[in-house]
Write an enzyme that holds these catalytic residues in place. Structure first.
Site: not given
Ligand SMILES: [Zn+2]
Lengths: 173, 166
Positions: B47, B52, B96-97, B138-139, B142
């Site tokens: 995702g 981000q 996480c990215l 999670h997304e 953000h």
């Molecule tokens: Zn993340």
């Protein structure tokens, strides 16, 4: 060029060990990397990666006053590499049951043969004095797959010992 | 299409709260395509949220369909998502990215009900559970300026985890 050291400190648990050790290191200009600090029995154990440009003799003398004051045993050795080599575990093994001699040895030997690379292991004894129970938690990388580890451990699941092998699905998002 | 730069912690912009999408125009479509290309260029991300890549609108992409034995609704582009119901909780491992080289345990709702719009503004509604529900939560964090780091629980709590629902 930065130099990394593995520091081991062990001593009777008492308030202020972590604070005094890390303060001494900070004031000497060193940096902490990954660390593990935990009380085992009556003792407090510290293992930490420390980066210092001053050398191990200097690290040793920086910590000596704290070591003397708190009665700790200190061990320092130089290590290769540094941060950012953290492998991601993909399997978790949970073992519990009546305390049984050799269970850690049996579980880890079978698992190693099945390709398990242990990244983290902790074990504890609970229950009562007369009827102790044993709890073992392992995280690692199943280099031959989770099923291979599961299969290897299945025969050990007897005599009141419960073994649970499950994948760790790490979500990246 | 372009692979965009991913903001990484401790960049303050990751703390910004995103605004709802109001216009479903060509610009939105272009941004969504770039966001997806950026997700696919990363290391196995299931995702990504618009925030981000410093695009502060309430848009996210989730796709857990590539995972074995994981219930899912396929590739999802979710605009202005809202969770309307939560049920149960589970501990799971997240990375996480925007937080390279670290993973940790996070508690999330086991099942959620989700309202959202698709990329053309049509209403969507999903019942989700497990890994897919976790990815959406999670997304969505953000979009509210939160990271999984804000929700970490001890690695030593796995013992209290109920047997994973299969
Ligand atoms: Zn993340």
């Amino acid at each position: 060029m930065s130099n990394w050291y593995m520091l081991t400190l062990v001593g009777k648990d008492q308030p202020g060990i972590v604070a005094r050790v890390t303060t001494a290191l900070f004031e000497a200009g060193s940096n902490l990397g990954e660390t593990s600090m935990i009380r085992l029995g009556e003792y407090f154990t510290v293992m930490m990666m420390v980066r210092s440009d001053a050398g191990d003799d200097a690290l040793c003398s920086v910590l000596q006053p704290v070591v003397d004051a708190l009665g700790l045993v200190l061990h320092i050795h130089a290590i290769d590499g540094g941060l950012h080599h953290r492998p991601i575990p993909d399997v978790c093994i949970l073992v519990h049951g009546g305390d049984r001699a050799g269970i850690v040895s049996q579980v880890t030997s079978k698992a190693a043969q099945a390709g398990l690379n242990i990244l983290d292991l902790e074990s504890d004894v609970g229950g009562t004095e007369s009827e102790p129970i044993y709890i073992l938690q392992i995280e690692g990388m199943a280099t031959q797959g989770v099923e291979s580890v599961e299969k290897a451990l299945a025969p050990l699941q007897a005599d009141g010992v419960k073994i649970d092998v499950r994948p760790i699905d790490t979500l990246i998002g | 299409m372009a692979v965009l730069e991913i903001l990484t912690y401790p960049d303050d912009r990751l703390r910004q709260v995103s605004e709802p999408v109001k216009q479903f125009d060509a610009a939105l479509q272009g941004c969504i395509d770039d966001l997806e290309e950026t997700r696919l260029a990363g290391p196995g991300a299931v995702g990504i949220a618009a925030a981000q890549v410093a695009w502060f609108q309430r848009v996210l992409i989730v796709d857990v369909s590539g995972r074995k034995k994981t219930g899912n609704h396929g590739h999802l582009i979710l605009v202005n998502p809202e969770i309307t119901e939560w049920d149960g909780f589970a501990i799971g491992r997240e990375g996480c990215l925007s937080v390279p080289d670290y993973t940790g345990n996070v508690v999330r709702a086991e099942r959620i009900q989700l309202d959202a719009l698709d990329r053309d503004g049509n209403a969507l509604c999903f019942d989700m559970e497990g890994f897919e529900a976790r990815a959406v939560q999670h997304e969505m964090d953000h979009l509210d300026g939160l990271l999984f780091l804000d929700r970490l629980v001890s690695r030593r709590q796995d013992l209290f985890q109920r047997k994973v629902y299969k």
